[in-house]
Design a protein around this motif. Structure first.
Motif, mmCIF file in Angstrom:
data_model
loop_
_atom_site.group_PDB
_atom_site.id
_atom_site.type_symbol
_atom_site.label_atom_id
_atom_site.label_comp_id
_atom_site.label_asym_id
_atom_site.label_seq_id
_atom_site.Cartn_x
_atom_site.Cartn_y
_atom_site.Cartn_z
ATOM 1 N N ASN A 280 50.057 56.452 -18.103
ATOM 2 C CA ASN A 280 51.096 56.134 -17.121
ATOM 3 C C ASN A 280 52.418 56.789 -17.486
ATOM 4 O OD1 ASN A 280 51.798 54.580 -14.702
ATOM 5 N ND2 ASN A 280 53.115 53.399 -16.079
ATOM 6 N N ARG A 281 52.701 56.791 -18.804
ATOM 7 C CA ARG A 281 53.942 57.426 -19.252
ATOM 8 C C ARG A 281 53.911 58.926 -18.984
ATOM 9 N NH1 ARG A 281 53.709 55.488 -23.722
ATOM 10 N NH2 ARG A 281 52.767 57.202 -24.908
ATOM 11 N N LEU A 282 52.775 59.546 -19.279
ATOM 12 C CA LEU A 282 52.648 60.982 -19.013
ATOM 13 C C LEU A 282 52.753 61.280 -17.530
ATOM 14 C CD1 LEU A 282 49.734 61.897 -21.463
ATOM 15 C CD2 LEU A 282 52.149 62.511 -21.693
ATOM 16 N N LYS A 283 52.143 60.398 -16.723
ATOM 17 C CA LYS A 283 52.214 60.600 -15.274
ATOM 18 C C LYS A 283 53.646 60.470 -14.778
ATOM 19 C CE LYS A 283 51.917 57.296 -12.738
ATOM 20 N NZ LYS A 283 51.576 55.994 -12.136
ATOM 21 N N SER A 284 54.344 59.440 -15.249
ATOM 22 C CA SER A 284 55.725 59.225 -14.813
ATOM 23 C C SER A 284 56.624 60.372 -15.250
ATOM 24 C CB SER A 284 56.249 57.902 -15.376
ATOM 25 O OG SER A 284 55.483 56.821 -14.901
ATOM 26 N N GLU A 285 56.391 60.814 -16.522
ATOM 27 C CA GLU A 285 57.193 61.940 -17.008
ATOM 28 C C GLU A 285 56.910 63.201 -16.205
ATOM 29 O OE1 GLU A 285 56.214 62.229 -21.094
ATOM 30 O OE2 GLU A 285 57.375 60.448 -21.694
ATOM 31 N N PHE A 286 55.617 63.376 -15.862
ATOM 32 C CA PHE A 286 55.254 64.552 -15.068
ATOM 33 C C PHE A 286 55.900 64.492 -13.681
ATOM 34 C CE2 PHE A 286 52.390 66.278 -11.804
ATOM 35 C CZ PHE A 286 52.386 67.612 -12.165
ATOM 36 N N LEU A 287 55.805 63.324 -13.038
ATOM 37 C CA LEU A 287 56.397 63.180 -11.708
ATOM 38 C C LEU A 287 57.913 63.353 -11.756
ATOM 39 C CD1 LEU A 287 54.366 60.168 -10.273
ATOM 40 C CD2 LEU A 287 54.163 62.579 -9.633
ATOM 41 N N ALA A 288 58.541 62.761 -12.789
ATOM 42 C CA ALA A 288 59.990 62.891 -12.904
ATOM 43 C C ALA A 288 60.388 64.345 -13.118
ATOM 44 C CB ALA A 288 60.491 62.023 -14.054
#
Length: 679
Positions: A444-452
């Motif tokens: 989830n952290r990687l996804k959020s960082e990617f989206l951000a």
């Protein structure tokens, strides 16, 4: 079959006289020597017998030189009396015969009571074949013994009535002694029961109980015998074991070794010892042992001079039988007053019992969960012993109490095992959940960082697209045709829509990452609701949808504490979603009221509605429900997911009610927020 004259007589005899006649026949058998067979009803004690044999008493002598049969049946009217009373007052319908046919017929019937492959069955058949007419000298010798007996018996009642002049102590003393013994017996049983209630330590309970019982009954040896396969803890044996078959268990072989979980337990007393396993070429015989065997788990002896049965290996002279086993299962207590009589035809077994110093035995079953767990066995080693009813009752009662102790220990063992298993499962499950949670958080952290990251990268070119298209619309470089202006407007509007979606993605990523903080302030709920309506009024009009505001709020309760910007964002998302899925000529209504310290917003539309099976997906990210309407703003499925996150960020909740083709109602509860004091 040879015939002989019928030298028989029948009459009713007192049981004392009957027993004395039996002793005369045994004397004659001793005169004949070892070739003579002497049997009494004691031989039947360990097998299941028909009803007609249960009241029969007999003494049978069979040899080639002298054979005789004394048989009697207890009279019917005396049958209901207690055992102690029968010994004094009972009479029998007795018959003494030397007729060869009668003796052979009796042996034949007696033989068929035993299993065909048993030594007793085979030996009885062999003795039946050797019956011959009695030697005249021996017959005369018995006649003289009988005459001598008749002449020496006083002509009086069996038991004279007590004299009125006799001291009272002689009448009352036996009763007093019996009462004292009964009180002591009840006290002993109470001690064992109390110990079982207070303790769950099965080895201590068993060892203490059999020690007390042995001392009370003045036994030579008392053991607890456990059948293999009984429900109890079993481990792989580290040393060799002694195999026993099933017949050894039920016909007299009470010897084996302790359970592995009891191997280090011992009573520090010279009269109560436990011996380790025996080694047999260092090769365990576990398979045969588990299949047929059993073993003694506890033993207590009066002196060290008495042989310990824990050391003996099985003799290869036992056959498989189930008669005594079944009797034990039915609660039968086996009382053998003299093994020489009971096992007279089991030569190998009798030899083993002699080696083990067992002359008399009393075995009470230990029943656990309606199954035969084992036996509590008392031994007298150097003499016959006539077991009394009180001794039988005590041993039976102690066996019942031991069964309770076993049940308690088994329950505790099961609970302990289940607890350990449950704890292990909880640990494993916790580790699994923790690993899954860490993996999910990392993903989830990687996804959020990617989206951000992607969103930030998209903002720069998007800003140029929106800014330049807006500039060209306001200050065109030269004359623009209507088509060119329409193109520029489309570019600008699409950029604005794309910007809104990117902002939603950024907001959602920040909230999920825990980086979003509410800006708490005091504001007007009415103003926020009106602003949201005004911002979407033009859009609703273009879609030919009636947009309404229903204020059900007391003006005095208009002031509210929360994040005004986020509350307005929640309302805009819900209203936009309602307009999006409401057909032309439909209506969308925003209601507002306050209950206690909670502001309640409700958005109701007359749209297409949401199927019940799709409601669980409504607030999921990137989920867009299938509808028959296709708008130009297809959306990313982030609007309602972001709305739910913003509501929960305020410690509020959101619910939806919807009916297909009728409409939907979204209700939001937002509690008032505490003001943050900045020092």
């Amino acid at each position: 079959m040879l015939s002989s004259p019928d030298l028989s007589f029948s009459r009713t005899l007192p049981i004392v006289v009957f027993n004395q006649l039996g002793e005369l026949l045994e004397q004659m058998a001793q005169t004949v020597g070892s070739a003579a067979l002497v049997l009494t009803e004691a031989v039947l004690v360990r097998i299941c017998i028909p009803v007609e044999w249960q009241r029969e008493r007999f003494t049978l002598v069979v040899s080639e030189q002298f054979s005789a049969l004394l048989v009697g049946n207890l009279e019917e009217e005396q049958g209901s009396r207690g055992a102690e009373e029968q010994e004094v007052y009972s009479a029998l319908n007795a018959k003494l015969t030397f007729n060869l046919e009668a003796i052979a017929s009796f042996v034949y019937k007696l033989r068929d009571l035993f299993e065909c492959d048993s030594s007793t069955h085979q030996n009885l058949e062999r003795y039946r074949q050797i019956i011959r007419p009695n030697d005249a000298t021996l017959q005369s010798q018995f006649t003289l013994l009988l005459l001598e007996y008749l002449l020496t018996q006083p002509n009086q009642e069996i038991i004279a009535p007590p004299s009125s002049t006799a001291p009272a102590v002689y009448i009352c003393q036996p009763v007093e002694d019996a009462l004292k013994k009964q009180i002591s017996q009840e006290r002993l049983l109470n001690q064992v029961t109390t110990q079982i209630r207070k303790s769950l330590d099965l080895p201590v309970i068993m060892a203490t109980a059999i020690t007390q019982v042995r001392e009370f009954l003045e036994l030579d040896r008392l053991v607890i015998y456990k059948f293999e396969g009984s429900k109890t803890k079993t481990q792989q044996y580290q040393s060799d074991i002694i195999p026993l078959n099933e017949t050894a268990l039920v016909t007299g072989m009470e010897l084996s070794v302790r359970e592995p979980d009891e191997i280090y337990f011992s009573i520090h007393d010279n009269n109560c010892k436990h011996l380790p396993f025996l080694s047999v070429n260092n090769q365990p015989l576990l398979e045969d042992y588990q299949k047929d065997g059993g073993y003694i788990v506890y033993e207590v002896r009066a002196t060290d001079a008495i042989t310990s049965v824990l050391n003996y290996r099985e003799k290869n002279c036992f056959i498989r039988t189930s008669q005594c086993w079944e009797k034990y299962r039915q609660g039968f207590t086996l009382a053998v007053d003299d093994v020489e009589k009971t096992y007279a035809l089991e030569e190998c077994l009798l030899h083993f019992l002699r080696e083990s110093q067992v002359r008399a035995k009393l075995a009470a079953p230990i029943m656990f969960e309606e199954k035969l767990w084992g036996l509590l066995i008392a031994h007298q080693c150097d003499r016959p012993h006539q077991w009394t009813e009180s001794e039988k009752n005590l041993l039976t009662s102690i066996a019942e109490q031991l069964a309770i102790a076993i049940h308690q220990a088994e329950l505790m063992q099961t609970l302990t095992q289940e607890k350990q298993t449950l704890e292990q499962r909880v640990i494993e499950r916790t580790i699994g959940l923790r690993d899954a949670l860490l993996a999910a958080e990392a993903a989830n952290r990687l996804k959020s960082e990617f989206l951000a990251t992607i969103s930030h990268e998209l903002l720069t070119p998007l800003t140029y697209v929106i800014g330049m298209s807006s500039t060209l619309l306001r200050w065109p470089l030269g004359e623009l045709s209507q088509r060119q202006r329409d193109y520029l407007q489309t570019i600008h509007d699409s950029g604005e829509h794309l910007l809104d979606m990117i902002n939603d993605i950024l907001d959602l990523s920040q909230i999920e990452a825990g980086k979003t903080a509410l800006n708490i302030s005091e504001f007007s709920l009415v103003n926020v609701a009106e602003n949201a309506i005004e911002l979407l009024r033009k859009k609703a009009t273009s879609e030919q949808i009636n947009l309404n505001l229903d204020l059900q709020i007391d003006p005095r309760r208009d002031r509210f504490t929360a994040d005004a910007k986020r509350v307005e964002q929640i309302l805009l998302n819900l209203l936009t979603n309602a307009i999006k899925f409401t057909p032309e000529s439909g209506s969308v209504t925003l209601r507002l009221w306050v209950e206690d310290d909670t502001a309640i917003f409700q958005v109701e539309d007359t749209g297409i509605g949401i199927p019940e099976e799709q409601l669980p997906l409504l607030f999921e990210k990137f989920q867009q429900l299938d509808t028959p309407y296709r708008r130009r703003y297809e959306g990313t499925g982030l609007g309602l997911a972001l709305t739910k996150q913003l509501v929960e960020l305020h410690r509020g909740r959101i619910e939806v009610e919807s009916t297909v083709s009728i409409g939907s109602i979204f209700t939001v509860w937002i509690p008032t927020q505490a003001m943050r004091v900045v020092s």
